[in-house]
Each structure stands twice: as structure tokens, then as C-alpha cells.
Scaffold this active site. Structure first.
Site, PDB file in Angstrom:
ATOM      1  N   GLY A  15       0.849  -1.192   0.000  1.00 46.15           N
ATOM      2  CA  GLY A  15       0.000   0.000   0.000  1.00 46.15           C
ATOM      3  C   GLY A  15       0.877   1.231   0.000  1.00 46.15           C
ATOM      4  O   GLY A  15       1.444   1.601   1.034  1.00 46.15           O
ATOM      5  N   GLY A  20       2.114   5.091   3.375  1.00 48.66           N
ATOM      6  CA  GLY A  20       3.047   3.996   3.108  1.00 48.66           C
ATOM      7  C   GLY A  20       4.315   4.497   2.445  1.00 48.66           C
ATOM      8  O   GLY A  20       5.434   4.130   2.830  1.00 48.66           O
ATOM      9  N   VAL A  79      -3.197  -0.300   4.521  1.00 47.53           N
ATOM     10  CA  VAL A  79      -4.383  -0.333   3.654  1.00 47.53           C
ATOM     11  C   VAL A  79      -5.590   0.000   4.529  1.00 47.53           C
ATOM     12  O   VAL A  79      -5.494  -0.082   5.755  1.00 47.53           O
ATOM     13  CB  VAL A  79      -4.534  -1.734   2.996  1.00 47.53           C
ATOM     14  CG1 VAL A  79      -3.343  -2.065   2.123  1.00 47.53           C
ATOM     15  CG2 VAL A  79      -4.746  -2.834   4.049  1.00 47.53           C
ATOM     16  N   ALA A  81      -8.636  -0.005   6.925  1.00 48.34           N
ATOM     17  CA  ALA A  81      -9.064  -1.000   7.922  1.00 48.34           C
ATOM     18  C   ALA A  81     -10.309  -1.730   7.423  1.00 48.34           C
ATOM     19  O   ALA A  81     -11.094  -1.175   6.658  1.00 48.34           O
ATOM     20  CB  ALA A  81      -9.367  -0.294   9.239  1.00 48.34           C
ATOM     21  N   SER A 133       0.653   7.218  14.439  1.00 49.94           N
ATOM     22  CA  SER A 133      -0.001   8.518  14.489  1.00 49.94           C
ATOM     23  C   SER A 133       0.921   9.614  13.978  1.00 49.94           C
ATOM     24  O   SER A 133       2.128   9.536  14.126  1.00 49.94           O
ATOM     25  CB  SER A 133      -0.436   8.853  15.912  1.00 49.94           C
ATOM     26  OG  SER A 133      -1.085  10.107  15.919  1.00 49.94           O
ATOM     27  N   LYS A 187      -3.742   2.732  20.273  1.00 50.99           N
ATOM     28  CA  LYS A 187      -3.965   3.741  19.218  1.00 50.99           C
ATOM     29  C   LYS A 187      -5.433   4.173  19.192  1.00 50.99           C
ATOM     30  O   LYS A 187      -5.745   5.351  18.975  1.00 50.99           O
ATOM     31  CB  LYS A 187      -3.546   3.189  17.847  1.00 50.99           C
ATOM     32  CG  LYS A 187      -3.851   4.134  16.671  1.00 50.99           C
ATOM     33  CD  LYS A 187      -3.147   5.464  16.837  1.00 50.99           C
ATOM     34  CE  LYS A 187      -3.238   6.473  15.732  1.00 50.99           C
ATOM     35  NZ  LYS A 187      -4.319   6.579  14.837  1.00 50.99           N
ATOM     36  N   HIS A 190      -5.875   6.614  21.891  1.00 51.04           N
ATOM     37  CA  HIS A 190      -5.262   7.866  21.415  1.00 51.04           C
ATOM     38  C   HIS A 190      -6.285   8.643  20.586  1.00 51.04           C
ATOM     39  O   HIS A 190      -6.480   9.851  20.763  1.00 51.04           O
ATOM     40  CB  HIS A 190      -4.014   7.530  20.575  1.00 51.04           C
ATOM     41  CG  HIS A 190      -3.496   8.665  19.742  1.00 51.04           C
ATOM     42  ND1 HIS A 190      -4.120   9.088  18.583  1.00 51.04           N
ATOM     43  CD2 HIS A 190      -2.419   9.486  19.895  1.00 51.04           C
ATOM     44  CE1 HIS A 190      -3.453  10.105  18.065  1.00 51.04           C
ATOM     45  NE2 HIS A 190      -2.421  10.365  18.841  1.00 51.04           N
ATOM     46  N   ASN A 191      -6.958   7.953  19.690  1.00 41.83           N
ATOM     47  CA  ASN A 191      -7.920   8.631  18.820  1.00 41.83           C
ATOM     48  C   ASN A 191      -9.151   9.109  19.584  1.00 41.83           C
ATOM     49  O   ASN A 191      -9.714  10.155  19.264  1.00 41.83           O
ATOM     50  CB  ASN A 191      -8.331   7.712  17.667  1.00 41.83           C
ATOM     51  CG  ASN A 191      -7.278   7.674  16.576  1.00 41.83           C
ATOM     52  OD1 ASN A 191      -6.100   7.858  16.854  1.00 41.83           O
ATOM     53  ND2 ASN A 191      -7.679   7.423  15.350  1.00 41.83           N
ATOM     54  N   GLU A 194      -8.125  12.201  21.024  1.00 37.51           N
ATOM     55  CA  GLU A 194      -8.070  13.155  19.892  1.00 37.51           C
ATOM     56  C   GLU A 194      -9.464  13.737  19.608  1.00 37.51           C
ATOM     57  O   GLU A 194      -9.619  14.950  19.485  1.00 37.51           O
ATOM     58  CB  GLU A 194      -7.532  12.383  18.681  1.00 37.51           C
ATOM     59  CG  GLU A 194      -7.525  13.111  17.351  1.00 37.51           C
ATOM     60  CD  GLU A 194      -7.067  12.165  16.214  1.00 37.51           C
ATOM     61  OE1 GLU A 194      -5.963  11.596  16.317  1.00 37.51           O
ATOM     62  OE2 GLU A 194      -7.804  12.009  15.218  1.00 37.51           O
ATOM     63  N   LYS A 265     -14.150   8.135  10.985  1.00 41.36           N
ATOM     64  CA  LYS A 265     -13.894   6.807  10.421  1.00 41.36           C
ATOM     65  C   LYS A 265     -14.128   5.694  11.429  1.00 41.36           C
ATOM     66  O   LYS A 265     -14.012   4.529  11.086  1.00 41.36           O
ATOM     67  CB  LYS A 265     -12.464   6.729   9.890  1.00 41.36           C
ATOM     68  CG  LYS A 265     -12.214   7.644   8.710  1.00 41.36           C
ATOM     69  CD  LYS A 265     -11.013   7.194   7.893  1.00 41.36           C
ATOM     70  CE  LYS A 265     -10.521   8.294   6.997  1.00 41.36           C
ATOM     71  NZ  LYS A 265      -9.784   9.332   7.759  1.00 41.36           N
ATOM     72  N   HIS A 457     -34.037  -6.789  41.706  1.00 41.77           N
ATOM     73  CA  HIS A 457     -32.647  -7.002  41.297  1.00 41.77           C
ATOM     74  C   HIS A 457     -31.692  -7.083  42.492  1.00 41.77           C
ATOM     75  O   HIS A 457     -30.503  -7.269  42.300  1.00 41.77           O
ATOM     76  CB  HIS A 457     -32.197  -5.890  40.337  1.00 41.77           C
ATOM     77  CG  HIS A 457     -32.950  -5.902  39.047  1.00 41.77           C
ATOM     78  ND1 HIS A 457     -32.880  -6.949  38.161  1.00 41.77           N
ATOM     79  CD2 HIS A 457     -33.828  -5.008  38.506  1.00 41.77           C
ATOM     80  CE1 HIS A 457     -33.663  -6.693  37.113  1.00 41.77           C
ATOM     81  NE2 HIS A 457     -34.253  -5.516  37.307  1.00 41.77           N
TER      82      HIS A 457
HETATM   83  C1  6PG Z   1      -3.484   9.971  13.739  1.00 39.25           C
HETATM   84  C2  6PG Z   1      -4.929  10.156  13.414  1.00 39.25           C
HETATM   85  C3  6PG Z   1      -5.288   9.342  12.223  1.00 39.25           C
HETATM   86  C4  6PG Z   1      -6.518   9.821  11.504  1.00 39.25           C
HETATM   87  C5  6PG Z   1      -7.790   9.497  12.187  1.00 39.25           C
HETATM   88  C6  6PG Z   1      -8.898  10.474  11.893  1.00 39.25           C
HETATM   89  O1  6PG Z   1      -3.240   9.589  14.873  1.00 39.25           O
HETATM   90  O2  6PG Z   1      -2.634  10.223  12.877  1.00 39.25           O
HETATM   91  O3  6PG Z   1      -5.738   9.787  14.482  1.00 39.25           O
HETATM   92  O4  6PG Z   1      -5.295   8.017  12.622  1.00 39.25           O
HETATM   93  O5  6PG Z   1      -6.444  11.153  11.233  1.00 39.25           O
HETATM   94  O6  6PG Z   1      -8.175   8.256  11.675  1.00 39.25           O
HETATM   95  O7  6PG Z   1     -10.046   9.864  12.268  1.00 39.25           O
HETATM   96  P1  6PG Z   1     -11.466  10.346  11.844  1.00 39.25           P
HETATM   97  O8  6PG Z   1     -11.524  10.323  10.332  1.00 39.25           O
HETATM   98  O9  6PG Z   1     -12.346   9.351  12.478  1.00 39.25           O
HETATM   99  O10 6PG Z   1     -11.623  11.735  12.369  1.00 39.25           O
END
Ligand code: 6PG
Length: 474
Positions: A15, A20, A79, A81, A133, A187, A190-191, A194, A265, A457
Site C-alpha cells: 500500500g 506507506g 491499507v 481497515a 499517528s 492507538k 489515542h484517537n 483526539e 472513520k 434485582h
Molecule cells: C493519527 C490520526 C489518524 C486519523 C484518524 C482520523 O493519529 O494520525 O488519528 O489516525 O487522522 O483516523 O479519524 P477520523 O476520520 O475518524 O476523524
């Protein structure tokens, strides 16, 4: 089959999209001989052109890529997910030999990674789920990487990852995370963090724009000041820049031309879903996911805006400078809570899934390269370094000092905003979470009584072993 390349390359990539390609070029900068596969010949040309003069080779045949790699082979896929990962693995399986390593560098769901790891381990192949990331720029100049899988197999690729990772004080932002799917789990969290910080920034923007009636230029200046101080972070930095960016076609601020419907995503949603499975409270992350979803109902929102106009929008404060000082403190407070929720989720997941996560190490590799990198991560790193067993960030004495210092401002900003009809869900979820978590006796005894009343309960009693049921309406 081109024999000339056989066994010559140290690392393979499947990819060759921007991520990549950039990761391979990053490796090539350090003298690593790299090979890539993509079925699109244009991507091969792009890679080879950008890697001119370095040990970089592209293939449009997967078999040739595998042949070109030195055994035991290390091949990463970048690629999308989902099912594509499974189909690439299926294509790779007959081409690889026992002891070879496949790395999934995408944002795969950790439960899929768990399944794939078991499946591949059964046929003698190693598998790593590795969160990466930092976006395109990070991949090229130094990402933060979260590899999880078989520890022995990691030793083989460690020298390469140490080289290409972002560095903070000379230390690489990569570390072996743990077994199984722990890399992808970390990860994912982490998101989730984010998502919550992005929503917090959006709420802050709303308060400045619609509450204080500041224009983009003024907001840019405040974000710049904040980013120069203790709120320094990647997300603050890019947000600062967004407020100054003009559309070259219209000369207007691009931000003002962008639709207010957020996409995603799935990683933020997964964080909340799996946090709930673990009974780990992450309300700031949950509501950040919900707000992206809510934003999609544009026509409904427009109708309701007419039906229920907010007549209170306007000046949130007479003293803008004083308000902004408080807002910075409220932001610091909410940001602290968001990271704390994420770290607590990792703490609980580590126990449940036996990941043996080192939270200090995770904070350490998040200090550079990744999207949630921030000055505050230094404090988180220090807290977990002081006490590797720390159950919750709020228990750390230094964090306590900052929470106490910012709490009043957070309370006043949040209540003030809500009185004026502003939607500040991440701010308020953070404060509610804090207020509940520091409550020794919650009102949840009532919930237990209600459950017992209508559903038998049962409930437990203070100072008495066992479970009890009462006929409440007898
Ligand atoms: C990172 C980001 C990366 C991506 C996310 C965005 O750590 O580099 O988190 O993984 O930008 O997938 O996610 P959304 O499209 O769900 O906002």
C-alpha cells in the site's frame, strides 16, 4: 521473477499511498533498504522518484515484493481497515515462511487484530497491530508508533522503528506496547482522546466567536498565545493556523466556507463502545463522538434553530480579557480530564486483557509525533513515572495542584456558557465526571433501591454481607 532483487531489502510495505510511501522514504533516509508493493504503477513511480539515490524499490507484483525481502521478512501493510486487511493477509500467507512478520499499520479495530494474530500465530507467522499517528507529515519526518504483538518478533524491527520515530529529548516515540492487539487498542484510545480534544477546541471557538464576538484574527491571536504557553500542543498549533488561513480563490477565511457537518472513520466510536464494555467511564470522549453525529442533522438543526431561537446569544462577558484568562484555565482543566479518562481506560484494559501496559511509556511516546502530543503529556509521563501503579491521574499530587488551581474557572465558564444557551458538552462532561468521581457517597444507592423495587434485582447493604430484596410496596 526478477532474481536481481531477491533477499536484498530489509523492509516491505504493502500500500503505497501517502502514508506507506512516506514511511518507506523515512526509513530510506536512514539507509534502510526498502521495497514497496502497490497494484497501481503510478504509486511505484512516485515512490521510486522520491527515493532516487536511496535503496528504494517498488513492485506491482506481491510475489516479487516478498522475494525481494531478506528473511525473516518484515512486511507492513497500510491499507484501509476492514476486509481489505483480511484479503491482503490471505494473499500474503502462501508467499511467506514461518518466522516472517506481518505488521498492520492501519487503524484496525483491535478485536480484528486479536483474531488475525491468533490465526497467523497458528501457522507460524508473527503479526503486529501497530498504531501509527502523525498523519502524512509524521510518517515522513517522524511518527509516534504503538506496536503490539509477539515481543521476540519485535526485536527484529525495533532498530528500524527507533530510527524513524519522532524524537523527544533524543528518545524515540515508539516502544513495544504489549501482547496481542494492545498496540491497536492503545492507538484507538489515542484517537478517542483526539476526538475529545478536537471537540473541546470547537466549543472554545464557539464561545469566542459567538459568545465574545471575536473575529478569526482575534481568535488566532489567542490560540497563538495559548500555544506559546502551557497549552502547547499539536492540535492547538494547527487550530491557531486554521484561524489565519485564507482561501486563495476567494480571499475569505477558508474555515468560514467549510460545512459544519463532521465526518469520522470509527476509532472514536470504538473507544466509547469498548470503554462501555469495560465499564470504564469516558463521558468526554463519548459526547465528542455524539456531537460529530449530531452535527450531521443539518436540516433538522436549521428547523429547530428557527423554532427555538437562542435569544441569549451575545456577549458572554464584559471583560473579554478576564474571560479569556478564565477560559484558558477551564480549557486546561477539561484537557486534564480528557487525558485522565483515556489513561484510566488504558489502566482498566490492561488488567482485563492482561496487556501489562506501561502507562508511563505510553505517555512518553505520545509526547512527540502523534496528533495528541502536548506539553501536558510531560506531566502525565512524570506522574506515571513517579508511580507506575497509579490508578488514576487525579491521584497524582502535581495534577491535583493544577486541578485545584483551574477548577473555579472551569465551573464559572461552564455554568456561564450554559446559562447563555451555549452547547459545551465536553467542557461540562469533564466537570461532571470530576465532580462525581470525587464524591465519596454518590446518590446511586437510590438507583439500587429502584432496581430492587421494580425488578427484584437486589441491593447490598453497608456493613452487612450478602444481597437483599425488599417488597417495597407491601
Ligand atoms: C493519527 C490520526 C489518524 C486519523 C484518524 C482520523 O493519529 O494520525 O488519528 O489516525 O487522522 O483516523 O479519524 P477520523 O476520520 O475518524 O476523524
Amino acid at each position: 521473477m526478477e532474481n536481481t532483487h531477491n533477499g536484498q531489502y530489509q523492509f516491505g510495505m504493502i500500500g503505497l499511498g501517502t502514508m506507506g510511501r512516506n514511511l518507506l522514504l523515512n526509513m530510506a533516509d536512514y539507509g534502510v533498504a526498502v521495497a514497496g508493493y502497490d497494484k497501481n504503477a503510478d504509486q511505484i513511480s512516485l515512490l521510486e522518484k522520491a527515493g532516487e539515490g536511496k535503496k528504494v524499490k517498488g513492485f506491482t507484483d506481491l510475489g516479487q515484493l516478498v522475494q525481494s525481502l531478506k528473511a525473516p521478512r518484515a512486511v507492513m501493510m497500510l491499507v484501509p481497515a476492514g476486509p481489505i486487511v483480511d484479503s491482503v493477509i490471505a494473499d500474503l500467507k502462501p508467499l511467506l515462511e514461518k518466522g516472517d512478520l506481518i505488521i498492520d499499520g492501519g487503524n484496525s479495530k483491535f478485536t480484528d487484530t486479536e483474531r488475525r494474530a491468533v490465526e497467523l500465530e497458528n501457522i507460524g507467522l508473527h503479526f503486529f497491530g501497530m498504531g501509527i499517528s502523525g498523519g502524512e507529515e509524521g510518517a515522513r519526518r517522524g511518527p509516534s508508533m504503538m506496536p503490539g504483538g509477539d515481543k521476540d518478533a519485535y526485536q527484529h524491527v525495533k532498530p528500524i522503528f527507533d530510527k524513524i520515530a519522532a524524537k523527544v529529548n533524543g528518545e524515540p516515540c515508539v516502544t513495544y506496547i504489549g501482547p496481542g492487539a494492545s498496540g491497536h487498542f492503545v492507538k484507538m484510545v489515542h484517537n478517542g482522546i483526539e476526538y475529545a480534544i478536537m471537540q473541546l477546541l470547537a466549543e472554545t471557538y464557539d464561545l469566542m466567536k459567538n459568545g465574545l464576538q471575536m473575529n478569526n484574527e482575534a481568535i488566532h491571536t489567542v490560540f497563538k498565545d495559548w500555544n506559546d504557553g502551557r497549552l502547547h500542543s499539536f492540535l492547538m498549533e494547527i487550530t491557531r493556523d486554521i484561524f489565519a488561513f485564507k482561501d486563495p480563490n476567494t480571499s475569505q477565511y477558508l474555515l468560514d466556507e467549510i460545512k459544519d457537518e463532521a465526518k469520522s472513520k470509527g476509532t472514536g466510536k470504538w473507544t466509547s463502545q469498548f470503554a462501555m464494555d469495560l465499564q470504564s467511564p469516558t463521558p468526554a470522549i463519548d459526547v465528542a463522538v455524539s456531537m460529530r453525529d449530531l452535527s450531521k442533522y443539518k436540516s433538522l438543526r436549521v428547523q429547530l434553530a428557527e423554532k427555538y431561537p437562542n435569544d441569549k446569544l451575545g456577549k458572554l462577558a464584559n471583560d473579554s480579557a478576564g474571560y479569556l484568562t478564565q477560559l484558558e484555565e477551564a480549557f486546561y482543566f477539561a484537557m486534564t480530564v480528557i487525558y485522565a479518562q483515556g489513561m484510566h481506560l488504558l489502566y482498566l484494559a490492561s488488567i482485563e486483557y492482561k496487556y501489562e501496559l506501561h502507562l508511563a511509556e505510553i505517555a512518553k511516546i505520545w509526547r512527540g509525533g502523534c496528533i495528541i502530543r502536548s506539553k501536558f503529556l510531560e506531566d502525565i509521563y512524570a506522574a506515571f513515572n513517579r508511580n507506575e501503579e497509579l490508578e488514576h491521574l487525579f491521584l497524582d499530587d502535581n495534577v491535583k495542584i493544577s486541578i485545584k488551581a483551574n477548577l473555579n474557572s472551569a465551573r464559572s465558564i461552564i455554568t456561564g456558557a450554559m446559562q447563555q444557551g451555549f452547547s459545551v458538552p465536553v467542557f461540562s462532561a469533564s466537570l461532571n465526571y470530576f465532580d462525581a468521581l470525587r464524591t465519596g457517597r454518590m446518590p446511586t444507592n437510590l438507583i439500587q433501591a429502584q432496581r430492587d423495587y421494580f425488578g427484584a434485582h437486589t441491593y447490598e447493604l453497608i456493613g452487612k454481607e450478602g444481597v437483599f430484596h425488599t417488597k417495597w410496596n407491601a
